[in-house]
Scaffold this motif. Sequence first.
Motif, PDB file in Angstrom:
ATOM      1  N   LYS A 397      -4.265  -7.977  27.811  1.00  0.00           N
ATOM      2  CA  LYS A 397      -5.105  -9.135  28.122  1.00  0.00           C
ATOM      3  C   LYS A 397      -4.331 -10.090  29.024  1.00  0.00           C
ATOM      4  O   LYS A 397      -3.162 -10.348  28.800  1.00  0.00           O
ATOM      5  CB  LYS A 397      -5.501  -9.833  26.816  1.00  0.00           C
ATOM      6  CG  LYS A 397      -6.393 -11.057  26.960  1.00  0.00           C
ATOM      7  CD  LYS A 397      -6.714 -11.600  25.564  1.00  0.00           C
ATOM      8  CE  LYS A 397      -7.582 -12.831  25.616  1.00  0.00           C
ATOM      9  NZ  LYS A 397      -7.857 -13.368  24.248  1.00  0.00           N
ATOM     10  N   TYR A 412      -7.574  -6.492  40.276  1.00  0.00           N
ATOM     11  CA  TYR A 412      -6.383  -6.588  39.417  1.00  0.00           C
ATOM     12  C   TYR A 412      -5.786  -5.189  39.248  1.00  0.00           C
ATOM     13  O   TYR A 412      -6.499  -4.237  38.923  1.00  0.00           O
ATOM     14  CB  TYR A 412      -6.736  -7.144  38.039  1.00  0.00           C
ATOM     15  CG  TYR A 412      -7.295  -8.543  38.077  1.00  0.00           C
ATOM     16  CD1 TYR A 412      -6.463  -9.649  38.142  1.00  0.00           C
ATOM     17  CD2 TYR A 412      -8.676  -8.755  38.056  1.00  0.00           C
ATOM     18  CE1 TYR A 412      -6.980 -10.936  38.175  1.00  0.00           C
ATOM     19  CE2 TYR A 412      -9.204 -10.032  38.089  1.00  0.00           C
ATOM     20  CZ  TYR A 412      -8.346 -11.120  38.153  1.00  0.00           C
ATOM     21  OH  TYR A 412      -8.858 -12.390  38.193  1.00  0.00           O
ATOM     22  N   LYS A 413      -4.482  -5.058  39.480  1.00  0.00           N
ATOM     23  CA  LYS A 413      -3.784  -3.795  39.296  1.00  0.00           C
ATOM     24  C   LYS A 413      -2.793  -3.952  38.141  1.00  0.00           C
ATOM     25  O   LYS A 413      -1.937  -4.850  38.168  1.00  0.00           O
ATOM     26  CB  LYS A 413      -3.036  -3.401  40.568  1.00  0.00           C
ATOM     27  CG  LYS A 413      -3.942  -3.134  41.767  1.00  0.00           C
ATOM     28  CD  LYS A 413      -3.120  -2.736  42.985  1.00  0.00           C
ATOM     29  CE  LYS A 413      -4.014  -2.429  44.173  1.00  0.00           C
ATOM     30  NZ  LYS A 413      -3.214  -2.016  45.366  1.00  0.00           N
ATOM     31  N   VAL A 414      -2.933  -3.083  37.138  1.00  0.00           N
ATOM     32  CA  VAL A 414      -2.044  -3.125  35.971  1.00  0.00           C
ATOM     33  C   VAL A 414      -0.903  -2.130  36.163  1.00  0.00           C
ATOM     34  O   VAL A 414      -1.149  -0.945  36.434  1.00  0.00           O
ATOM     35  CB  VAL A 414      -2.803  -2.799  34.673  1.00  0.00           C
ATOM     36  CG1 VAL A 414      -1.848  -2.820  33.477  1.00  0.00           C
ATOM     37  CG2 VAL A 414      -3.948  -3.791  34.463  1.00  0.00           C
ATOM     38  N   VAL A 427      -4.084   1.384  36.479  1.00  0.00           N
ATOM     39  CA  VAL A 427      -5.522   1.100  36.499  1.00  0.00           C
ATOM     40  C   VAL A 427      -5.803  -0.039  37.465  1.00  0.00           C
ATOM     41  O   VAL A 427      -4.951  -0.908  37.704  1.00  0.00           O
ATOM     42  CB  VAL A 427      -6.035   0.739  35.079  1.00  0.00           C
ATOM     43  CG1 VAL A 427      -5.489  -0.606  34.622  1.00  0.00           C
ATOM     44  CG2 VAL A 427      -7.557   0.734  35.026  1.00  0.00           C
ATOM     45  N   LYS A 428      -7.011  -0.015  38.059  1.00  0.00           N
ATOM     46  CA  LYS A 428      -7.510  -1.099  38.893  1.00  0.00           C
ATOM     47  C   LYS A 428      -8.789  -1.648  38.263  1.00  0.00           C
ATOM     48  O   LYS A 428      -9.634  -0.872  37.807  1.00  0.00           O
ATOM     49  CB  LYS A 428      -7.816  -0.604  40.315  1.00  0.00           C
ATOM     50  CG  LYS A 428      -6.617  -0.216  41.139  1.00  0.00           C
ATOM     51  CD  LYS A 428      -7.052   0.216  42.525  1.00  0.00           C
ATOM     52  CE  LYS A 428      -5.854   0.641  43.387  1.00  0.00           C
ATOM     53  NZ  LYS A 428      -6.286   1.078  44.737  1.00  0.00           N
ATOM     54  N   ILE A 429      -8.906  -2.962  38.253  1.00  0.00           N
ATOM     55  CA  ILE A 429     -10.100  -3.604  37.673  1.00  0.00           C
ATOM     56  C   ILE A 429     -10.650  -4.591  38.686  1.00  0.00           C
ATOM     57  O   ILE A 429      -9.930  -5.460  39.170  1.00  0.00           O
ATOM     58  CB  ILE A 429      -9.760  -4.313  36.345  1.00  0.00           C
ATOM     59  CG1 ILE A 429      -9.268  -3.298  35.317  1.00  0.00           C
ATOM     60  CG2 ILE A 429     -10.968  -5.075  35.815  1.00  0.00           C
ATOM     61  CD1 ILE A 429      -8.799  -3.916  34.022  1.00  0.00           C
ATOM     62  N   CYS A 439      -9.144 -11.055  31.364  1.00  0.00           N
ATOM     63  CA  CYS A 439      -9.340  -9.646  31.708  1.00  0.00           C
ATOM     64  C   CYS A 439      -8.749  -8.767  30.608  1.00  0.00           C
ATOM     65  O   CYS A 439      -7.754  -9.144  29.963  1.00  0.00           O
ATOM     66  CB  CYS A 439      -8.654  -9.312  33.028  1.00  0.00           C
ATOM     67  SG  CYS A 439      -9.270 -10.259  34.426  1.00  0.00           S
ATOM     68  N   TRP A 441      -7.872  -4.517  29.181  1.00  0.00           N
ATOM     69  CA  TRP A 441      -7.753  -3.086  29.440  1.00  0.00           C
ATOM     70  C   TRP A 441      -7.103  -2.432  28.233  1.00  0.00           C
ATOM     71  O   TRP A 441      -6.187  -2.998  27.607  1.00  0.00           O
ATOM     72  CB  TRP A 441      -6.901  -2.802  30.681  1.00  0.00           C
ATOM     73  CG  TRP A 441      -6.662  -1.335  30.895  1.00  0.00           C
ATOM     74  CD1 TRP A 441      -7.544  -0.412  31.328  1.00  0.00           C
ATOM     75  CD2 TRP A 441      -5.435  -0.646  30.629  1.00  0.00           C
ATOM     76  NE1 TRP A 441      -6.962   0.831  31.370  1.00  0.00           N
ATOM     77  CE2 TRP A 441      -5.667   0.710  30.941  1.00  0.00           C
ATOM     78  CE3 TRP A 441      -4.179  -1.027  30.160  1.00  0.00           C
ATOM     79  CZ2 TRP A 441      -4.685   1.688  30.796  1.00  0.00           C
ATOM     80  CZ3 TRP A 441      -3.209  -0.065  30.023  1.00  0.00           C
ATOM     81  CH2 TRP A 441      -3.452   1.288  30.339  1.00  0.00           C
ATOM     82  N   SER A 444      -6.481   4.935  27.487  1.00  0.00           N
ATOM     83  CA  SER A 444      -7.405   5.968  27.019  1.00  0.00           C
ATOM     84  C   SER A 444      -6.754   6.766  25.883  1.00  0.00           C
ATOM     85  O   SER A 444      -5.529   6.787  25.733  1.00  0.00           O
ATOM     86  CB  SER A 444      -7.759   6.921  28.178  1.00  0.00           C
ATOM     87  OG  SER A 444      -6.623   7.705  28.526  1.00  0.00           O
TER      88      SER A 444
END
Length: 561
Positions: A397, A412-414, A427-429, A439, A441, A444
Motif C-alpha cells: 500500500k 505506478y511501477k512497483v 507490476v504496473k498500475i 494504491c 497490490w 499472485s
Amino acid sequence: MKKIFILFFFLAGTVFSDYVPGEVLVKLKGKKTGIQSSFILSIDVLSLEDRIYKLKLKKSSDIFKVIDELMKDPNVEYAEPNYIRKIQNIKNAVPNDPYLDQQWGLRRIRTPEAWNIEKGGPNVIIAILDTGIDYNHFDIDDKIIGSQSFVASEEDPMDYSGHGTHVSGIVGAEVDNGTGCAGVAWNCKLLAIKCLDKKGNGEDSNVYSAIKYAADYGAKVINMSFGGTGYSKTLKNAVDYAHNKNVLLVAAAGNSGGSQIFYPAGYENVMAVAATDINDRKAYFSQYGYWVDIAAPGVRILSTSPNNKYLYSDGTSMASPFVSGVAGLMFSRYLGTTNTWVFSEIKRLSDRIDIEINGGILNAYKTLCGTNTKPSAFSLIQPAKDSWISNTYPLFKWQRSYDPDWGDEIIYKVFLGVAEEGMKEIVKINDSSVIGDHCFWIPSYKNPLSKGRMYNWMVVVEDSSGGTYSTSVSTFTTTSIVMFPNPAKNGKTVRFRGIPLTKSTCFVSIYTLAGELVEKIPENKGEDVLWNTKPVASGVYLYIISNSEKVFAKGKIGVIK
C-alpha cells in the motif's frame, strides 16, 4: 508557591512560575562532561545524547546565583530552573450519566459527521502526557497500547488525580460499545505516559523524558494538557526532537485568563489550544493572543473519570484533546503525511470567529473533507519500514501522488526483490483504476514471497509528460513468528509462537527500553515460548528473537498491571 498559583485567576496579566527548589537543568557544549560548582550535591544524567544534566544543590543554595555561576563556565551552553508544569483544568467534579447527547463538544466540532469520513486507525498512536490513565476503566481499557511513568514517587502509570483519565476519554474513549461517552479518535490507540503527579504538577525533567519516550515509541500525536510560564530550553529541546520525528504536539494554552505565553503551548512546534463555551465565546479562564493557534470546546466537558465514573470539567486541558483526537483522524486518513501539513490544515479549516487568537474554532468535519489541498507526500505505507510480517501474500500500500503539474496519465511501477539479490519491476498500475487516496497490490498465488527473507521495495511514478518520481527504498522481513497478547494486562503470560528451529539455539530476549536485559528464554522445541510478566513492572519492553547468527524478529511489548 501554591498560594501564588491560586492568585493566577485574580492578578490580570501577572503570572508566576514554579520550579523545583534546589534543582537546576544544565546543557554542556560539545563533548564536555565536567561541571564545577561548590553548590552541587549530586548530578543526574537526563540525556547523554543531548548532554543535559539535572543538578541537585546543597541546602540553602540560592538557585539563581548558582545559575549565574554556571553560565560563566565556558563549557556550559545554558543553565535554568527545573520548572514545574501544571494541569490546566478548572475543577468541577459533578458526576453525571454518560450519554453521548450530553457531549456538546463533539457536536460543535462536527465529529459525528467526520466519522462518516474517517474513524481513525489502530496504527495511529496518540500519547497522553498527563497524570496517568485509569487503565482499568471499561470505556478506555481496550484503547491503551502501552504505559509508562516518569514520576519517581508514582511508578505505576495509574491515574490518582483523574485529570489524565478525563483528557484520555475526550481523545479516545471507546465508541459504539453501548457504554459511557465517546472519544474523538474512534479507533486510534492511546499511549499512557505519566509525567505529572497526583497533584497535577510535573517537573520539566520528567516532561522532557516523557516527550522523547512518546516520540521514540512511535506516537503520531502528543497531547499535553498542562503548562507554565517559564521558558525552558530543555523542554524546547524535547519538543523539537519529537517534531523532527514527524510527531504533532498539541498543548493547552493555559487558564490564567490573560495573554501571557504558557509553555509548552507557546513553543513554535506546538499547537496551542484555547477554550470556548457552548456559545462559541472564549472561556473566561482561557489564555488568548497571537501565539494561540486554535480553540476548541473547554467548558462543561463530559468525559471519563477513575473507577468507571464520568464527570464534567472545564479548562484548556479539556480543549487540547479535541484537537489531538482530530489530528489522529487526519494521520489515519492521510497515512504518510507530515505533522506540519496536519497542523496547517487543522488551523486553516477552523471556523473563523473573533476570539482574540491566531485561528478559529476546531471543525473536524471541514478538516477531514473540506480540504482543497492534498498531502504532497508520495510515500510507502505497508509493509512498513523495518517491519516483520507473517503473510507471504502481503498487501502493498502506498500514498497516491497529487502533483497538479503532472500529465493526465499516471503509472505506478512497483519494484520488489530479496535484499541481497536486488529489486526488479514486477507490476504496473494505472492511476485511473485507483479509487481513494491509496494504491494497493497483492502478489499472485503463483508467486508468494519466501519466508525468512529480507525484502526491499519501492514505487516509481511516471506521467504522460515524462516526469518521474520515486519513493525511498523500504525494507521488511517475512516471518512466521507471532506474539500475543500485547499489551499483557494483569500479569498475563506472553506467548511467542512460530520461533524457528535452527542449528544454534534461538532465544527470546526481553529488555527494558534502557537496554537492560530482563530475561533470556530459550526456544521450546517448536512449542510456544512463554514469558511470565507477573514479576516485572508496568511499562514498555523490547523483545528480540535471535540465535548466534541472525535476528529473526524484534518489537515492543506493553505490560499493564
